[in-house]
Enzyme design. Structure first.
Site, PDB file in Angstrom:
ATOM      1  CB  SER A   8      -0.872   0.026   1.258  1.00 28.35           C
ATOM      2  OG  SER A   8      -1.550  -1.182   1.447  1.00 28.35           O
TER       3      SER A   8
ATOM      4  CE  LYS B 195      -4.725  -1.485   1.550  1.00 28.72           C
ATOM      5  NZ  LYS B 195      -5.657  -2.319   2.332  1.00 28.72           N
TER       6      LYS B 195
HETATM    7  P1  NAD Z   1       5.085  -6.120   7.941  1.00 28.02           P
HETATM    8  O1  NAD Z   1       5.742  -4.979   8.607  1.00 28.02           O
HETATM    9  O2  NAD Z   1       4.527  -7.240   8.774  1.00 28.02           O
HETATM   10  O3  NAD Z   1       6.071  -6.788   6.865  1.00 28.02           O
HETATM   11  C1  NAD Z   1       6.902  -6.058   6.006  1.00 28.02           C
HETATM   12  C2  NAD Z   1       8.103  -6.940   5.648  1.00 28.02           C
HETATM   13  O4  NAD Z   1       8.933  -6.250   4.705  1.00 28.02           O
HETATM   14  C3  NAD Z   1       8.991  -7.247   6.871  1.00 28.02           C
HETATM   15  O5  NAD Z   1       9.248  -8.632   6.922  1.00 28.02           O
HETATM   16  C4  NAD Z   1      10.267  -6.448   6.607  1.00 28.02           C
HETATM   17  O6  NAD Z   1      11.428  -7.041   7.146  1.00 28.02           O
HETATM   18  C5  NAD Z   1      10.290  -6.443   5.079  1.00 28.02           C
HETATM   19  N1  NAD Z   1      11.097  -5.362   4.479  1.00 28.02           N
HETATM   20  C6  NAD Z   1      11.129  -4.041   4.812  1.00 28.02           C
HETATM   21  N2  NAD Z   1      11.954  -3.368   3.974  1.00 28.02           N
HETATM   22  C7  NAD Z   1      12.439  -4.290   3.097  1.00 28.02           C
HETATM   23  C8  NAD Z   1      13.328  -4.220   1.980  1.00 28.02           C
HETATM   24  N3  NAD Z   1      13.862  -3.042   1.589  1.00 28.02           N
HETATM   25  N4  NAD Z   1      13.630  -5.355   1.315  1.00 28.02           N
HETATM   26  C9  NAD Z   1      13.087  -6.544   1.695  1.00 28.02           C
HETATM   27  N5  NAD Z   1      12.223  -6.682   2.741  1.00 28.02           N
HETATM   28  C10 NAD Z   1      11.918  -5.558   3.414  1.00 28.02           C
HETATM   29  O7  NAD Z   1       3.931  -5.493   7.031  1.00 28.02           O
HETATM   30  P2  NAD Z   1       2.612  -6.226   6.476  1.00 28.02           P
HETATM   31  O8  NAD Z   1       1.530  -6.123   7.488  1.00 28.02           O
HETATM   32  O9  NAD Z   1       2.984  -7.539   5.909  1.00 28.02           O
HETATM   33  O10 NAD Z   1       2.212  -5.207   5.310  1.00 28.02           O
HETATM   34  C11 NAD Z   1       2.870  -5.192   4.043  1.00 28.02           C
HETATM   35  C12 NAD Z   1       2.131  -4.215   3.128  1.00 28.02           C
HETATM   36  O11 NAD Z   1       0.757  -4.646   2.976  1.00 28.02           O
HETATM   37  C13 NAD Z   1       2.064  -2.786   3.692  1.00 28.02           C
HETATM   38  O12 NAD Z   1       2.169  -1.875   2.648  1.00 28.02           O
HETATM   39  C14 NAD Z   1       0.681  -2.747   4.364  1.00 28.02           C
HETATM   40  O13 NAD Z   1       0.203  -1.434   4.482  1.00 28.02           O
HETATM   41  C15 NAD Z   1      -0.120  -3.622   3.429  1.00 28.02           C
HETATM   42  N6  NAD Z   1      -1.294  -4.288   4.021  1.00 28.02           N
HETATM   43  C16 NAD Z   1      -1.235  -4.885   5.240  1.00 28.02           C
HETATM   44  C17 NAD Z   1      -2.363  -5.539   5.751  1.00 28.02           C
HETATM   45  C18 NAD Z   1      -2.362  -6.236   7.102  1.00 28.02           C
HETATM   46  O14 NAD Z   1      -3.473  -6.595   7.594  1.00 28.02           O
HETATM   47  N7  NAD Z   1      -1.231  -6.457   7.743  1.00 28.02           N
HETATM   48  C19 NAD Z   1      -3.551  -5.581   5.007  1.00 28.02           C
HETATM   49  C20 NAD Z   1      -3.574  -4.973   3.742  1.00 28.02           C
HETATM   50  C21 NAD Z   1      -2.445  -4.333   3.255  1.00 28.02           C
END
Ligand code: NAD
Length: 301
Positions: A98, A173
């Site tokens: 997002s 989104k």
């Molecule tokens: P999270 O923080 O749990 O996971 C993010 C992952 O990305 C982590 O494992 C982190 O180590 C990794 N990361 C960060 N920078 C990096 C890089 N440069 N290279 C490689 N890996 C890297 O986040 P999430 O909850 O999984 O969310 C991910 C995306 O999805 C976000 O944009 C969030 O807004 C969106 N989203 C989340 C949800 C939810 O319910 N959690 C729902 C819809 C959308």
């Protein structure tokens, strides 16, 4: 399912579940995350590890990412040893993060300069749906590329909406989360007021669930998180706060109103200042609870 090799970058609450589901669905999956333990978890499930986003792009046909912020997408996509450096003609990069449409379009230009294609496919729902291929997909990009990636998209999402050209998936989104994140914040404030006034919060939720105040947030977040006082993140407050910030940025760029959303953003800014960023988004209720001098919990807690 095609025999194309899939790369997955960003193995957090969402990406970890999606990558696991791709492996379980029979795909050959290569993964990368800056956290070694997240990579190991996927390797234990049958994925192979890469040492950089560039290696993922070199080795795979379809590269998917789910990253926290616009900056992290830029780093992974166009940074040193990033995805773009490993791309070549015929490959497709699908970003499911997002983020803002300007970043998406900038990355898309760099992808196309390598002869590859890009889709922006942010998702709705949470980690449980990510792990079971039942996400809601908001799809942006060329329709022929969407068709070409149908197998992968069908594996990840059972509700799919084509929103238009590249950048309109993330735009959808942002607007979606302006509603979702603001409602979650308002719900915390409202239920806290009810408890301060002497109401039983579980009875209040039952009532609201049978009126126009009924929300998925009430049925899931309020009952499973707030009433249980369990703020382990499905969706981190820091990410919800980021999304309300993206909405504020989009509204400012358009001259559009964002008054209710701004208020929710400010509440979440206070919660972020309390160090709650890594807790679930529903922990923003603690700002309202502290103000009113009450705690909202269920009878069992
Ligand atoms: P999270 O923080 O749990 O996971 C993010 C992952 O990305 C982590 O494992 C982190 O180590 C990794 N990361 C960060 N920078 C990096 C890089 N440069 N290279 C490689 N890996 C890297 O986040 P999430 O909850 O999984 O969310 C991910 C995306 O999805 C976000 O944009 C969030 O807004 C969106 N989203 C989340 C949800 C939810 O319910 N959690 C729902 C819809 C959308």
């Amino acid at each position: 399912m095609s025999d194309r090799k899939i790369g997955y970058i960003g193995l957090g609450n969402m990406g970890g579940g999606m990558a696991s589901h791709l492996v379980a669905s029979g795909y050959d999956v290569m993964v990368y995350d800056v956290r070694a333990e997240a990579v190991q978890e996927l390797v234990d499930k049958g994925a192979t590890a890469a040492s950089s986003p560039r290696e993922v792009a070199e080795q795979c046909d379809v590269i998917v990412s789910s990253l926290p912020t616009p900056q992290s997408v830029e780093n992974a996509a166009t940074g040193e040893n990033g995805i773009v450096q490993g791309l070549s003609a015929g490959k497709v990069y699908i970003d499911m993060s997002s983020i803002d449409p300007d970043t998406t379009r900038r990355v898309g230009e760099a992808v196309r300069a390598k002869g590859a294609e890009m889709l922006d496919v942010p998702v709705g729902m949470g980690p449980a749906q990510a792990a079971t291929g039942t996400l809601t997909l908001m799809i942006g990009g060329d329709a022929s590329v969407v068709e070409d990636c149908k197998d992968v998209l069908d594996t990840l999402g059972d509700q799919q909406f084509y929103c238009g050209e590249l950048g309109l998936g993330v735009t959808t989104k942002i607007v979606n989360n302006l509603v979702s994140c603001s409602v979650a914040t308002l719900l915390g404030e409202a239920v806290t007021m009810g408890v301060a006034a002497g109401l039983n919060p579980e009875r209040l939720q039952e009532v609201m669930d049978n009126t126009a105040a009924s929300t998925l947030h009430g049925r899931t977040g309020l009952t499973a998180k707030v009433f249980e006082r369990n703020f382990e993140p499905g969706f981190k407050l820091a990410l919800s706060h980021k999304d309300l910030g993206l909405a504020a940025q989009l509204a400012a760029s358009l001259g559009a109103a964002n008054m209710v959303g701004s208020a929710a953003y400010q509440v979440q800014t206070l919660a972020m200042g309390k160090g709650l960023g890594n807790e679930d988004q529903y922990s923003a209720i603690k700002v309202a609870e502290e103000t009113a001098g009450v705690e909202v919990k269920g009878d069992e807690s």
